[in-house]
Design an enzyme around this catalytic site. Structure first.
Site, short mmCIF file in Angstrom:
data_model
loop_
_atom_site.label_atom_id
_atom_site.label_comp_id
_atom_site.label_asym_id
_atom_site.label_seq_id
_atom_site.Cartn_x
_atom_site.Cartn_y
_atom_site.Cartn_z
N GLY A 469 15.85 16.06 2.42
CA GLY A 469 16.29 17.48 2.60
C GLY A 469 16.39 17.45 4.14
O GLY A 469 17.19 18.16 4.90
N VAL A 473 15.45 8.44 7.01
CA VAL A 473 14.26 7.81 7.49
C VAL A 473 15.00 6.36 7.73
O VAL A 473 15.73 5.87 6.77
CB VAL A 473 13.44 7.67 6.24
CG1 VAL A 473 12.04 6.83 6.78
CG2 VAL A 473 12.86 9.04 5.76
N ASP A 584 3.96 19.32 -2.72
CA ASP A 584 5.18 18.67 -3.15
C ASP A 584 4.98 16.99 -3.59
O ASP A 584 5.63 16.16 -3.13
CB ASP A 584 6.28 18.60 -2.05
CG ASP A 584 7.71 18.34 -2.26
OD1 ASP A 584 8.03 18.42 -3.60
OD2 ASP A 584 8.49 18.07 -1.46
#
Ligand SMILES: *[C@@H]1O[C@H](CO)[C@@H](O)[C@H](O)[C@H]1NC(C)=O
Ligand SMILES: *[C@@H]1O[C@H](CO)[C@@H](O)[C@H](O)[C@H]1NC(C)=O
Ligand SMILES: *[C@@H]1O[C@H](CO)[C@@H](O)[C@H](O)[C@H]1NC(C)=O
Ligand SMILES: *[C@@H]1O[C@H](CO)[C@@H](O)[C@H](O)[C@H]1NC(C)=O
Ligand SMILES: *[C@@H]1O[C@H](CO)[C@@H](O)[C@H](O)[C@H]1NC(C)=O
Ligand SMILES: *[C@@H]1O[C@H](CO)[C@@H](O)[C@H](O)[C@H]1NC(C)=O
Ligand SMILES: *[C@@H]1O[C@H](CO)[C@@H](O)[C@H](O)[C@H]1NC(C)=O
Ligand SMILES: *[C@@H]1O[C@H](CO)[C@@H](O)[C@H](O)[C@H]1NC(C)=O
Ligand SMILES: *[C@@H]1O[C@H](CO)[C@@H](O)[C@H](O)[C@H]1NC(C)=O
Ligand SMILES: *[C@@H]1O[C@H](CO)[C@@H](O)[C@H](O)[C@H]1NC(C)=O
Ligand SMILES: *[C@@H]1O[C@H](CO)[C@@H](O)[C@H](O)[C@H]1NC(C)=O
Ligand SMILES: *[C@@H]1O[C@H](CO)[C@@H](O)[C@H](O)[C@H]1NC(C)=O
Length: 752
Positions: A469, A473, A584
Site C-alpha cells: 500500500g 520494494v 499488522d
C-alpha cells in the site's frame, strides 16, 4: 651575466636597494676568481633573488643566505651555514678545492662546504638563478655542463616554486624542510616537513619524532587529507615514479611572489606577497583541530562542526568514557565486542575522510576493491580497507591491521576516498556518516539517494520484489557487495510519510534476530526510502499459500517459523522501556532469511506504549482484515493481545497452508478460524493439516500448535495468553494447555 651594468637594471638596483647597507656586485656568478665577500652580493639575472651574507636578530653571527631581491622586506629563503656561522664580517664564499663551494672565515678555515664535487679539470662556477636556486656546475672543455650541486637539493625552511619536496630514489636523496630554531636563530630547529615512503607516500609535519600533521597518502589525485581546492595562485603536483617521489608547485602567474615556510612554532604557512606591500598568510597547516595528528585517538573520527568533534567508529566505544566526557580524546576507542571472526561480519563505508595512518598495513597497487575486501575478510586482524588509487574507477588495495589512527572528515571532498571499516554483522548498515549536530536521535544512518539508485539499477522494474500500500520494494546490491531490500514510499502519500517516520523512529531502537533490520533511510525531496537487510527467501505468504507441489515447507521449518515469530513478538512486547504493538502481523510481513529464519517486518503501523498502558484506543483502524482481533476491528481498541490474536491466525495458516480470509469450505460459511474451531470441537483437528506437508511429523506437536493457535484467537482479549506464555507452551511439551474457548470472528466475512 653583465646584465646589471645596463642602465635599466642599474636603475632597479639603485631604487630598490638604495637604503641597504650591502653593496651588490654586478653578477649572478661565483667563479674561481670571483668569490663573494661579506660586503658583496649576487643578484639573479632577472633581479628576482639575491645572495649574500646576513645577520639574524642582534647577533654578530654572519650567514650566507638567499633572499628575494625585488621586495623591500628582507625575506631569507635559504641559508648555507645555518649551524656554522662566521663571527664578524671576515667571511668569504668561494670555489674551493675539488670544485666545492666553501665558506671560509678570516683565518682561512672552511666553516661550510658543499662537499660533493671532486673535479680535477674543467671550469667550475656557481650561478644564482631567477628561481632562487644556486647551482654549482662543471663546464668541461668540450662545452657540456654538469650539475655538481644545487641549493634546491638542500632545502632550508622554505619551499619555492619549482623546488621538489621528496625523494630522488636513484641517489637516495631526501629533500625536506627544517624550521629555524626560533625567529632570531636560523640554526636547525625541531620542526620538519618530509615526504615519507612507508606504504603509500605521505607528507609529515613533525616536531622531532612526533607527528604534528599528516597529509594522508597520495591517492592518485591528491593527498587524502588535503583535497585539492581550486587555487588561483599555484598549481601543485605530486610525482611518483620509479626514480622520484616528490611534491612540487608552480605559480600560475609568473608575477606572483609566494613561498611555503615551515614556521618554528610548528606550522606550515603559505605566504603571498600582497600588492607590493606585505606578506600575508593565505593557508596554514594544521588548519583546524581535526588536522592535529591523532586528535581523537585510535578508532575514532574527527569532525569539525560536531560537538564534540570526536566520535568512535561504528562498533567501537570510548576506551575511557570519563576522559571522553571531559573532551580528552587521546585514548580513543576500543571494540565494543570482539568480532565474531570469520563469521558474522562485514564493512561499513566511511565517506570523504582522510584515510588512517599506515601503522600496520598492506598494499598492492594492482588489486581490485573486491579482491581487497576478500583479502581483508580472510584475516581477522584486518580492520579496514580502501582503494590505493582513486583515479578512474579506482584501483589497488590498501588495508590496515589493528588500530585505525588519525581519521578526519574532510570539509571539502568532491572526490575522496571511502574507507571500509570492518564491523560485526549487527553493526552493518550503521555508518559513521552522522550529520552535524547529531545526538542520540541520529542512530539511523542516512544514506545517499545516489547510492541507493545505483544499487537498484535506478529502481528498475526487474529489481522489484514486492508492492504494498505504501510503496514498492526493490532488491539492490551496494557497491560493497551487500544485498539490500529497498522500500520506496509512494510519493505524495501523507499516510506514507507518517508511517515512514514511525517506522524509522521505532525500529531504529529495535534489534532482534527475528525482526528485519533497517539499515538506513533516505529523504530527498519527495523521495522517501527505507533500506533493509535483504531476505533471500521472501515472504511467508508466498511460501505457505497456494499450490506448491513438491516445494512445500516441512513441519520442522513451519515449527521453527512459528517459534521465531513468537520470539520476535516477545521482544517487541517485552522491550525494555516500551511495549511495542505491531498491529499488522500477517504472513506477508514475515520474511525469511537464507536459512529460513523468520523475521517480522513492516513497522509502519506499530505503536509504542508504556508497560502500564497496554490498551489504546484509536480513531483510525488500520491493519489487515482477517488478522484483526474483534475488539480492535469493532471498537478500535488495541493491545498486545491484538497481536496475539493475529499470531494465532498466522499459526493456523502455517499449519493449514490456507488463508484465513479467502477460506472456502463447501459444507459451511466459516473462515479458517471457524473451520478450525469446528474441527477442534469434533475432535478432528488433524484434518486441518496442510495436505502438502511431508507425511511424517510428530502429530502431537502439530496438534499442540493448533491448540495454541486457538488459544490465541479467543474472543476475549483477557482469555488470550501473553506471547511469553505462548513461547513457554511451544517450547515445553510438558506444559499442560487449557482448553480453548470460542474464537472471535469465525463466521463474519469482511469486504474491504
Ligand atoms: C669589500 O671589502 C674589501 C675589504 O675587506 C674591499 O677590498 C672591497 O673593495 C670591498 N668591496 C666592495 C664592493 O666594497
Ligand atoms: C636587540 O636589540 C634591541 C636594541 O638594542 C633590543 O631592544 C632587543 O631586545 C634585542 N633583541 C634581542 C632578541 O636580544
Ligand atoms: C666573536 O668575536 C668577538 C671579537 O672579535 C669576540 O668578542 C666574541 O667572543 C666572538 N664570538 C664568538 C661566538 O666566537
Ligand atoms: C676525489 O678524487 C680523488 C682522485 O680521483 C680521490 O683520491 C679522492 O678520494 C676523491 N675525493 C672524494 C671526496 O671523492
Ligand atoms: C664532454 O666531455 C665529458 C667528459 O669530460 C663527456 O662525459 C661528455 O660526453 C662530452 N660531451 C660531448 C658532447 O662530447
Ligand atoms: C627536540 O629535540 C631536541 C634535541 O634532541 C631537544 O633539545 C628538544 O627539547 C626536543 N623538543 C621537544 C619538543 O621535545
Ligand atoms: C599576472 O599578474 C599581474 C599583476 O597582478 C597582472 O597584471 C597580469 O595581468 C597577470 N597575468 C595573467 C596572465 O593573469
Ligand atoms: C611564524 O608564525 C607567526 C604566526 O603566524 C608569524 O607571526 C611569524 O612571522 C612566523 N615566523 C616566520 C619565520 O615566518
Ligand atoms: C593595493 O594597493 C593600492 C595602493 O596602495 C590600493 O589602492 C589597493 O586597494 C590595494 N589592493 C589590495 C587588493 O589590497
Ligand atoms: C581551513 O579551515 C576552515 C575552517 O574550518 C575551512 O573553512 C577551510 O576550508 C579550511 N581550509 C582548507 C584548505 O582545508
Ligand atoms: C597484487 O595483486 C595482483 C592481483 O591480485 C597479483 O597478481 C599480484 O601478485 C599482487 N602483488 C603482490 C606484490 O602481492
Ligand atoms: C594477518 O595479518 C597479520 C598482519 O600482517 C599477520 O601477522 C598474520 O599472520 C595474518 N594472519 C593470517 C591468518 O594470514
Amino acid at each position: 651575466m653583465e646584465i646589471l651594468y645596463s642602465p635599466f637594471h642599474f636603475f632597479i638596483f639603485i631604487t630598490l636597494l638604495s637604503t641597504a647597507a650591502e653593496l651588490s656586485r654586478s653578477a649572478d656568478m661565483i667563479t674561481l676568481f670571483q668569490p663573494v665577500r661579506d660586503n658583496e652580493t649576487l643578484v639573479s639575472a632577472g633581479a628576482k633573488f639575491e645572495l649574500g651574507f646576513f645577520s639574524a636578530g642582534n647577533s654578530s653571527n654572519r650567514y650566507v643566505g638567499i633572499w628575494f631581491y625585488n621586495i623591500p622586506v628582507k625575506t631569507v629563503v635559504w641559508v648555507a651555514n645555518r649551524d656554522d656561522p662566521i663571527n664578524g664580517s671576515s667571511g668569504v664564499l668561494r670555489i674551493g678545492r675539488g670544485g666545492n663551494l666553501v665558506i671560509v672565515d678570516g683565518t682561512g678555515r672552511a666553516v661550510w662546504s658543499t662537499d660533493t664535487a671532486n673535479v680535477t679539470s674543467g671550469t667550475v662556477a656557481a650561478q644564482l638563478l631567477d628561481s632562487g636556486n644556486l647551482v654549482l656546475t662543471d663546464e668541461s672543455n668540450n662545452g657540456s655542463r654538469n650539475i655538481l650541486w644545487q641549493s634546491f637539493d638542500h632545502p632550508f625552511d622554505t619551499l619555492l616554486a619549482g623546488m621538489k619536496l621528496g625523494w630522488d630514489l636513484r641517489i637516495g636523496l631526501n629533500r625536506y624542510l627544517t624550521s629555524w630554531r626560533d625567529s632570531d636563530d636560523p640554526s636547525t630547529g625541531d620542526i620538519t616537513y618530509k615526504v615519507e615512503l612507508q606504504g603509500l607516500p605521505q607528507k609529515f609535519l613533525r616536531r622531532n619524532a612526533s607527528v604534528i600533521e599528516r597529509s594522508g597518502p597520495w591517492d592518485g589525485i591528491q593527498f587524502s587529507g588535503l583535497p585539492l581546492s581550486p587555487n588561483a595562485i599555484i598549481n601543485p603536483e605530486f610525482v611518483t615514479i620509479a626514480q622520484e617521489v616528490y611534491y612540487s608547485y608552480q605559480v600560475i602567474n609568473d608575477s606572483t611572489i609566494t613561498r611555503a615556510v615551515l614556521n618554528h612554532s610548528g606550522t606550515l604557512q603559505r605566504w603571498l606577497w600582497n600588492n607590493n606591500t606585505q606578506w600575508t598568510v593565505i593557508h596554514e597547516l594544521p588548519n583546524d583541530s581535526c588536522d592535529e595528528y591523532a586528535k581523537c585517538g585510535p578508532n575514532a573520527v574527527c569532525r569539525i562542526g560536531d560537538a564534540p568533534i570526536c566520535s568512535c567508529l561504528t562498533g567501537y566505544t570510548p576506551k575511557s568514557p570519563q576522559e571522553w566526557a571531559m573532551f580528552v580524546w587521546s585514548s580513543g576507542c576500543v571494540k565494543k565486542k570482539p568480532l565474531n571472526c570469520p563469521k558474522e561480519e562485514g564493512f561499513v563505508k566511511l565517506k570523504g575522510v582522510k584515510v588512517p595512518d599506515m601503522l600496520s598495513y598492506w598494499v598492492n597497487t594492482s588489486m581490485s576493491l573486491d579482491e581487497c575486501r576478500t583479502k581483508c575478510l580472510k584475516n581477522c586482524t584486518c580492520t579496514a580497507y580502501t582503494n590505493a588509487d582513486i583515479v578512474g574507477k579506482g584501483s589497488g588495495c590498501l588495508l590496515w591491521y589493528g588500530d585505525l589512527l588519525d581519521i578526519r572528515k574532510l570539509i571539502q571532498s568532491s572526490r575522496s576516498q571511502n574507507v571500509f571499516i570492518r564491523v560485526m554483522a549487527s553493526d552493518l548498515g550503521k555508518t559513521s556518516e552522522v550529520q552535524a549536530g547529531s545526538g542520540d536521535n541520529f542512530e539511523l544512518p542516512t544514506l545517499d539517494l545516489e547510492d541507493i539508485t545505483r544499487a537498484t539499477n535506478s529502481f528498475s522494474s526487474l529489481n522489484k520484489i514486492g508492492e504494498g500500500g505504501s510503496g514498492s520494494v526493490y532488491k539492490g546490491l551496494t557497491s560493497d557487495g551487500i544485498q539490500i531490500a529497498v522500500k520506496r514510499l509512494s510519493q505524495n502519500s501523507r499516510q506514507g510519510f507518517d508511517e515512514f517516520k514511525n517506522e524509522v523512529l521505532l525500529i531504529t531502537r529495535l534489534q532482534h534476530r527475528n525482526l528485519v533490520k533497517l539499515l538506513g533511510c533516505c529523504i530527498n525531496g519527495e523521495e522517501k526510502v527505507l533500506v533493509y537487510e535483504y531476505m533471500p527467501n521472501g515472504s511467508l505468504n508466498s511460501l505457505i499459500f497456494g499450490n506448491r507441489e513438491g516445494n512445500s515447507l516441512v513441519w520442522r521449518q513451519r515449527f521453527n517459523i512459528i517459534v521465531g515469530v513468537a520470539r520476535g513478538l516477545l521482544y517487541l512486547h517485552r522491550n525494555s522501556r516500551l511495549s511495542i504493538i505491531h498491529r499488522d502481523l500477517k504472513a506477508s510481513n514475515v520474511l525469511l532469511d537464507g536459512e529460513m529464519n523468520p523475521k517480522i517486518s513492516d513497522f509502519g503501523m506499530a505503536r509504542a506504549c508504556r508497560g502500564d498502558q497496554l490498551l489504546e484506543k484509536t480513531e483510525r483502524v488500520v491493519g489487515t482484515y482477517g488478522y484483526m482481533s474483534p475488539e480492535y476491528a469493532i471498537d478500535g481498541i488495541f493491545s498486545i493481545k491484538s497481536d496475539v490474536f493475529s499470531f494465532g491466525i498466522l499459526v493456523l495458516e502455517i499449519i493449514s497452508g490456507r488463508r484465513n480470509r479467502e477460506f472456502h469450505q463447501h459444507d459451511h460459511n466459516f473462515n479458517l478460524l471457524g473451520h478450525a474451531w469446528k474441527l477442534w470441537l469434533q475432535g478432528k483437528a488433524t484434518e486441518l493439516i496442510d495436505k502438502q506437508m511431508e507425511d511424517s511429523f510428530p502429530m502431537s506437536e502439530v496438534t499442540r500448535c493448533i491448540q495454541i493457535g486457538l488459544l490465541c484467537v479467543q474472543q476475549s482479549p483477557e482469555q488470550r495468553p501473553t506471547i511469553s506464555s505462548v513461547l513457554l507452551m511451544l517450547e515445553s511439551e510438558s506444559t499442560t494447555l487449557p482448553q480453548p474457548k470460542q474464537p472471535g470472528f469465525y463466521t463474519e466475512r469482511f469486504n474491504d
